[in-house]
Design a protein around this motif. Structure first.
Motif, PDB file in Angstrom:
ATOM      1  N   LYS A 513       0.828  -1.211   0.000  1.00 53.53           N
ATOM      2  CA  LYS A 513       0.000   0.000   0.000  1.00 53.53           C
ATOM      3  C   LYS A 513       0.858   1.255   0.000  1.00 53.53           C
ATOM      4  CE  LYS A 513      -3.852  -2.163   2.462  1.00 53.53           C
ATOM      5  NZ  LYS A 513      -4.623  -2.213   3.729  1.00 53.53           N
ATOM      6  N   ILE A 514       1.927   1.234   0.793  1.00 58.94           N
ATOM      7  CA  ILE A 514       2.787   2.424   0.896  1.00 58.94           C
ATOM      8  C   ILE A 514       3.551   2.653  -0.404  1.00 58.94           C
ATOM      9  CG2 ILE A 514       4.779   3.386   2.110  1.00 58.94           C
ATOM     10  CD1 ILE A 514       3.740   1.992   4.626  1.00 58.94           C
ATOM     11  N   LEU A 515       4.016   1.594  -1.029  1.00 58.86           N
ATOM     12  CA  LEU A 515       4.721   1.747  -2.306  1.00 58.86           C
ATOM     13  C   LEU A 515       3.829   2.421  -3.356  1.00 58.86           C
ATOM     14  CD1 LEU A 515       6.654  -1.640  -2.610  1.00 58.86           C
ATOM     15  CD2 LEU A 515       7.669   0.647  -2.565  1.00 58.86           C
ATOM     16  N   ILE A 516       2.533   2.080  -3.308  1.00 58.23           N
ATOM     17  CA  ILE A 516       1.613   2.596  -4.323  1.00 58.23           C
ATOM     18  C   ILE A 516       1.134   4.008  -3.995  1.00 58.23           C
ATOM     19  CG2 ILE A 516      -0.682   2.233  -5.376  1.00 58.23           C
ATOM     20  CD1 ILE A 516      -0.185  -0.776  -5.056  1.00 58.23           C
ATOM     21  N   SER A 517       0.903   4.300  -2.684  1.00 60.02           N
ATOM     22  CA  SER A 517       0.236   5.553  -2.341  1.00 60.02           C
ATOM     23  C   SER A 517       1.148   6.626  -1.751  1.00 60.02           C
ATOM     24  CB  SER A 517      -0.890   5.262  -1.327  1.00 60.02           C
ATOM     25  OG  SER A 517      -0.346   4.681  -0.147  1.00 60.02           O
ATOM     26  N   HIS A 518       2.319   6.270  -1.252  1.00 62.31           N
ATOM     27  CA  HIS A 518       3.160   7.248  -0.563  1.00 62.31           C
ATOM     28  C   HIS A 518       3.840   8.172  -1.568  1.00 62.31           C
ATOM     29  CE1 HIS A 518       5.969   8.974   2.303  1.00 62.31           C
ATOM     30  NE2 HIS A 518       5.288   8.365   3.277  1.00 62.31           N
ATOM     31  N   ASN A 519       3.847   9.453  -1.237  1.00 66.05           N
ATOM     32  CA  ASN A 519       4.431  10.426  -2.163  1.00 66.05           C
ATOM     33  C   ASN A 519       5.950  10.384  -2.215  1.00 66.05           C
ATOM     34  OD1 ASN A 519       5.135  11.525   0.293  1.00 66.05           O
ATOM     35  ND2 ASN A 519       3.779  13.333   0.105  1.00 66.05           N
ATOM     36  N   ARG A 520       6.583   9.505  -1.442  1.00 64.84           N
ATOM     37  CA  ARG A 520       8.042   9.383  -1.455  1.00 64.84           C
ATOM     38  C   ARG A 520       8.515   8.408  -2.526  1.00 64.84           C
ATOM     39  NH1 ARG A 520      11.657   7.066   3.580  1.00 64.84           N
ATOM     40  NH2 ARG A 520      13.722   7.509   2.709  1.00 64.84           N
ATOM     41  N   PHE A 521       7.571   7.552  -3.001  1.00 63.32           N
ATOM     42  CA  PHE A 521       7.952   6.497  -3.932  1.00 63.32           C
ATOM     43  C   PHE A 521       7.125   6.592  -5.220  1.00 63.32           C
ATOM     44  CE2 PHE A 521       8.173   4.858   0.462  1.00 63.32           C
ATOM     45  CZ  PHE A 521       9.544   4.823   0.596  1.00 63.32           C
ATOM     46  N   ARG A 522       7.676   5.973  -6.272  1.00 64.73           N
ATOM     47  CA  ARG A 522       6.976   5.948  -7.541  1.00 64.73           C
ATOM     48  C   ARG A 522       7.072   4.560  -8.163  1.00 64.73           C
ATOM     49  NH1 ARG A 522      10.597   6.796 -12.019  1.00 64.73           N
ATOM     50  NH2 ARG A 522      12.730   7.146 -11.296  1.00 64.73           N
ATOM     51  N   ARG A 523       6.101   4.254  -9.009  1.00 63.19           N
ATOM     52  CA  ARG A 523       6.071   2.949  -9.668  1.00 63.19           C
ATOM     53  C   ARG A 523       6.458   3.131 -11.128  1.00 63.19           C
ATOM     54  NH1 ARG A 523       0.571  -0.443  -9.625  1.00 63.19           N
ATOM     55  NH2 ARG A 523      -0.111   1.464 -10.708  1.00 63.19           N
ATOM     56  N   ILE A 524       7.356   2.275 -11.613  1.00 65.02           N
ATOM     57  CA  ILE A 524       7.834   2.343 -12.992  1.00 65.02           C
ATOM     58  C   ILE A 524       7.213   1.184 -13.757  1.00 65.02           C
ATOM     59  CG2 ILE A 524       9.865   2.311 -14.500  1.00 65.02           C
ATOM     60  CD1 ILE A 524      11.519   3.254 -12.086  1.00 65.02           C
ATOM     61  N   GLU A 525       6.555   1.520 -14.875  1.00 63.11           N
ATOM     62  CA  GLU A 525       5.932   0.486 -15.696  1.00 63.11           C
ATOM     63  C   GLU A 525       7.003  -0.428 -16.289  1.00 63.11           C
ATOM     64  OE1 GLU A 525       2.769  -0.118 -16.017  1.00 63.11           O
ATOM     65  OE2 GLU A 525       2.216   1.585 -14.716  1.00 63.11           O
ATOM     66  N   PRO A 526       6.740  -1.743 -16.411  1.00 60.83           N
ATOM     67  CA  PRO A 526       7.735  -2.676 -16.954  1.00 60.83           C
ATOM     68  C   PRO A 526       8.025  -2.391 -18.429  1.00 60.83           C
ATOM     69  CG  PRO A 526       5.612  -3.760 -16.707  1.00 60.83           C
ATOM     70  CD  PRO A 526       5.483  -2.422 -16.041  1.00 60.83           C
ATOM     71  N   ALA A 527       9.220  -2.673 -18.827  1.00 63.41           N
ATOM     72  CA  ALA A 527       9.604  -2.430 -20.219  1.00 63.41           C
ATOM     73  C   ALA A 527       8.887  -3.370 -21.165  1.00 63.41           C
ATOM     74  CB  ALA A 527      11.129  -2.571 -20.374  1.00 63.41           C
ATOM     75  N   GLU A 528       8.610  -4.606 -20.735  1.00 62.80           N
ATOM     76  CA  GLU A 528       7.960  -5.589 -21.581  1.00 62.80           C
ATOM     77  C   GLU A 528       6.760  -6.168 -20.827  1.00 62.80           C
ATOM     78  OE1 GLU A 528      10.689  -8.567 -22.785  1.00 62.80           O
ATOM     79  OE2 GLU A 528      12.090  -7.151 -23.723  1.00 62.80           O
ATOM     80  N   PRO A 529       5.719  -6.559 -21.552  1.00 63.86           N
ATOM     81  CA  PRO A 529       4.556  -7.167 -20.902  1.00 63.86           C
ATOM     82  C   PRO A 529       4.934  -8.433 -20.142  1.00 63.86           C
ATOM     83  CG  PRO A 529       4.067  -6.583 -23.187  1.00 63.86           C
ATOM     84  CD  PRO A 529       5.541  -6.406 -23.005  1.00 63.86           C
ATOM     85  N   GLY A 530       4.334  -8.604 -18.995  1.00 67.75           N
ATOM     86  CA  GLY A 530       4.593  -9.795 -18.199  1.00 67.75           C
ATOM     87  C   GLY A 530       5.643  -9.596 -17.137  1.00 67.75           C
ATOM     88  N   GLN A 531       6.465  -8.542 -17.270  1.00 73.43           N
ATOM     89  CA  GLN A 531       7.482  -8.269 -16.267  1.00 73.43           C
ATOM     90  C   GLN A 531       6.845  -7.570 -15.066  1.00 73.43           C
ATOM     91  OE1 GLN A 531      10.561  -5.993 -18.179  1.00 73.43           O
ATOM     92  NE2 GLN A 531      11.523  -7.806 -19.091  1.00 73.43           N
ATOM     93  N   ALA A 532       7.465  -7.721 -13.894  1.00 76.99           N
ATOM     94  CA  ALA A 532       6.934  -7.116 -12.671  1.00 76.99           C
ATOM     95  C   ALA A 532       7.205  -5.616 -12.654  1.00 76.99           C
ATOM     96  CB  ALA A 532       7.572  -7.775 -11.451  1.00 76.99           C
ATOM     97  N   HIS A 533       6.341  -4.867 -11.920  1.00 79.94           N
ATOM     98  CA  HIS A 533       6.568  -3.440 -11.759  1.00 79.94           C
ATOM     99  C   HIS A 533       7.812  -3.205 -10.918  1.00 79.94           C
ATOM    100  CE1 HIS A 533       2.287  -3.318 -12.936  1.00 79.94           C
ATOM    101  NE2 HIS A 533       2.566  -2.110 -13.379  1.00 79.94           N
ATOM    102  N   VAL A 534       8.448  -2.098 -11.175  1.00 83.55           N
ATOM    103  CA  VAL A 534       9.654  -1.708 -10.435  1.00 83.55           C
ATOM    104  C   VAL A 534       9.346  -0.435  -9.672  1.00 83.55           C
ATOM    105  CG1 VAL A 534      12.067  -1.007 -10.620  1.00 83.55           C
ATOM    106  CG2 VAL A 534      11.161  -2.796 -12.133  1.00 83.55           C
ATOM    107  N   PHE A 535       9.834  -0.327  -8.439  1.00 83.17           N
ATOM    108  CA  PHE A 535       9.612   0.841  -7.598  1.00 83.17           C
ATOM    109  C   PHE A 535      10.929   1.544  -7.341  1.00 83.17           C
ATOM    110  CE2 PHE A 535       6.248  -2.143  -6.781  1.00 83.17           C
ATOM    111  CZ  PHE A 535       5.115  -1.349  -6.795  1.00 83.17           C
ATOM    112  N   ALA A 536      10.821   2.881  -7.172  1.00 80.19           N
ATOM    113  CA  ALA A 536      12.013   3.691  -6.931  1.00 80.19           C
ATOM    114  C   ALA A 536      11.618   4.914  -6.112  1.00 80.19           C
ATOM    115  CB  ALA A 536      12.632   4.111  -8.263  1.00 80.19           C
ATOM    116  N   PHE A 537      12.646   5.693  -5.706  1.00 79.75           N
ATOM    117  CA  PHE A 537      12.357   6.965  -5.040  1.00 79.75           C
ATOM    118  C   PHE A 537      11.748   7.928  -6.051  1.00 79.75           C
ATOM    119  CE2 PHE A 537      15.773   5.389  -2.208  1.00 79.75           C
ATOM    120  CZ  PHE A 537      15.096   5.459  -1.018  1.00 79.75           C
ATOM    121  N   ARG A 538      10.897   8.818  -5.561  1.00 72.23           N
ATOM    122  CA  ARG A 538      10.293   9.807  -6.448  1.00 72.23           C
ATOM    123  C   ARG A 538      11.288  10.925  -6.705  1.00 72.23           C
ATOM    124  NH1 ARG A 538       5.140  10.484  -7.943  1.00 72.23           N
ATOM    125  NH2 ARG A 538       4.474   8.940  -6.394  1.00 72.23           N
TER     126      ARG A 538
END
Length: 538
Positions: A513-538
């Motif tokens: 929940k925090i990875l998705i909603s916290h303003n400190r982090f951001r979600r990076i869409e996968p480069a190819e379909p089927g790959q997992a999402h990647v998270f990083a600092f905003r």
């Protein structure tokens, strides 16, 4: 013998009762029927019957002429034939069924035209014509609207009566329109709020006996206590007793006042006559403080009626909740009984009760009852028995739900808020540490500060920050971040399952929940379909 009386529409209800009474009052009576009931068949019939007279058909003109071929003069002609066909939503013109309205117009108005076409030449000096109409056809006395077809047919009959008074008046014929009251008959569904046929007939007989040229073209109530004024008064007692409240109406038969004091009352006396007799006896024989007694009586009856109304409303609401079809206010027709108080107003249209009504299931609804046509409720929707709320209560409940949801979201945001990273750890000189910016996490789990939301005091946001800083490029999948957190903070995590069906530990759900909603982090869409999402600092 008072002469010949012809009653058109004498098979039942007011017409049958009036024909019988006229026969008893020494009139020679001929009654017409579309279909003859059993009690009018054979030699035992109380009056002569002309059958197969359907005023909705042009053929009735010839049938009437043939049935009265041997008569030269009619002393009293009563047109009583009529129909009423209640419909769903007829208080809205958009819902009027023209074929139903046309049937009512054909019988209630055109039927009278056909009757006069057949018998008009038998009317002469001294004849009286009574057209049985309804106050719902009055233009000036229309306080609620609705019932378009029935109202239009009776309004047309009223206009016809006025025209006939101009046409036949110069010949010495008196033409009047008479409203019988709301009578408990099959046409009104034997409504409990109506008057009896006998009481209506009593009024008719008084009107017939007292008709004079001054009543030419008039609209009269059969019951003498009725008035054409918008604010009605009930004259119960004789003129010399005007000090009594005129709004008092009591059934002295029910309380057996006359029987108790052995008053001389004839069996056929009307309610008005009986009240006058009781009033005279009361004034001349009973030594009591009248004003005090009457005021107590009025107060009692008012409170009692209000209490009964409330109980009725509660009963009907409960019946509708159980799936019964809800009705209120009786039939589709406007109530014809007089009231000494202003009627209670309902619905979004702010009008009295009439026709089919539906109750709002919100216990705090200020209006409570609504005309089904005004709120666009269909018969199918009403018959389901599901809870129904009026437009105002629906809006109020929607606002309440929105407020509750906003409050819940605010609470959730507050729970997800984290302490500043500077409160993450308590520095320990005995242990090595990893530091990044303002964040510092000791390598000894036992030195974690007891502040924050995770077990042991550290916040999940701080744990995620620590995990990202230890991953290549400060980015990672959810699995990689959780593995890093578990490796470092295993003793500080809440391993309790979310529920019996969902065995995921509480701490992993919180991290997601925090990875998705916290303003400190951001979600990076996968480069190819089927790959997992990647998270990083905003």
């Amino acid at each position: 013998m008072k002469g010949l009386a012809v009653v058109v529409g004498a098979s039942r209800g007011v017409g049958l009762g009036l024909a019988k009474r006229l026969a008893k009052e020494d009139y020679r009576v001929i009654g017409t029927c579309r279909s003859v009931p059993e009690e009018l068949q054979g030699d035992a019939a109380p009056f002569q019957v002309v059958k197969d007279v359907d005023v909705a058909e042009d053929a009735c003109v010839d049938t009437l002429r043939q049935g009265l071929a041997g008569e030269d003069h009619i002393d009293l002609l009563v047109f009583n034939a009529g129909i009423g066909e209640p419909e769903w939503g007829v208080d809205r013109v958009a819902n009027v069924k023209l074929d139903v309205a046309a049937r009512q117009m054909n019988v209630n108005a055109f039927g009278a035209v056909r009757t006069l076409q057949a018998l008009g030449d038998k009317l002469g000096k001294g004849s009286k014509v009574l057209l049985v109409t309804s106050r719902v056809g009055s233009v000036a006395d229309n306080g609620s609207g609705g019932n378009h077809g029935y109202r239009m047919s009776k309004a047309a009959l009223n206009i016809l009566g006025m025209n006939l008074s101009h046409e036949f008046g110069p010949k010495g014929v008196i033409v009047t329109l008479v409203h019988p009251g709301l009578v408990s008959t099959s046409m009104t569904g034997f409504t409990s709020s109506g008057i009896s046929v006998d009481e209506s007939v009593d009024g008719f007989m008084q009107r017939i006996d007292n008709l004079s040229s001054k009543d030419q073209g008039s609209f009269l109530h059969a019951l003498l206590r009725h008035s054409n004024k918008r604010k009605k008064e009930v004259q119960l007692l004789p003129r010399e007793l005007d000090r009594y409240p005129r709004s008092v109406r009591a059934d002295f038969r029910a309380c057996e006042y006359a029987k108790r004091y052995s008053l001389d009352v004839r069996d056929g006396s009307s309610t008005t006559e009986l009240a006058s007799i009781v009033g005279r006896h009361y004034a001349s024989h009973l030594d009591v403080a009248e004003d005090e007694v009457i005021h107590r009586f009025v107060k009692y009856t008012h409170n009692y009626q209000e209490e009964m109304n409330q109980k009725r409303i509660r009963r009907e609401k409960e019946a509708r909740r159980r799936g019964a079809r809800s009705t209120f206010g009786g039939r589709q027709y406007e109530s014809d009984t007089e009231s000494t108080e202003q009627p209670k107003l309902y619905c979004v249209c702010n009008r009295p009760s009439f026709g089919e009504m539906i109750g709002c299931d919100d216990d705090d609804c200020k209006i409570e009852w609504f005309h089904v046509g005004c709120v666009d409720v269909t018969p199918d929707a009403l018959s389901t028995g599901a809870k129904w709320y009026c437009p105002s209560c629906r809006a109020k409940r929607a606002d309440e739900r929105a407020a509750e949801m906003a409050k819940a979201r605010a609470k959730q945001r507050k729970e997800l808020e984290v302490e500043p990273v500077k409160h993450l750890v308590r520095p320990s000189s005995a242990s090595s540490s990893t530091t990044s910016g303002a964040a510092s996490v000791t390598q000894d789990a036992d030195t974690i500060s007891p502040t924050g939301s995770a077990k042991g005091g550290i916040t999940y946001a701080a744990m995620i920050g620590f995990a990202l800083e230890g991953l290549d490029g400060q980015t990672g999948t959810f699995r990689a971040i959780c593995d890093r957190i578990e490796e470092r903070f295993a003793d500080n995590l809440n391993w309790k399952p979310e529920s019996e069906n969902r065995r995921t530990p509480v701490w992993k759900s919180s991290v997601r929940k925090i990875l998705i909603s916290h303003n400190r982090f951001r979600r990076i869409e996968p480069a190819e379909p089927g790959q997992a999402h990647v998270f990083a600092f905003r």
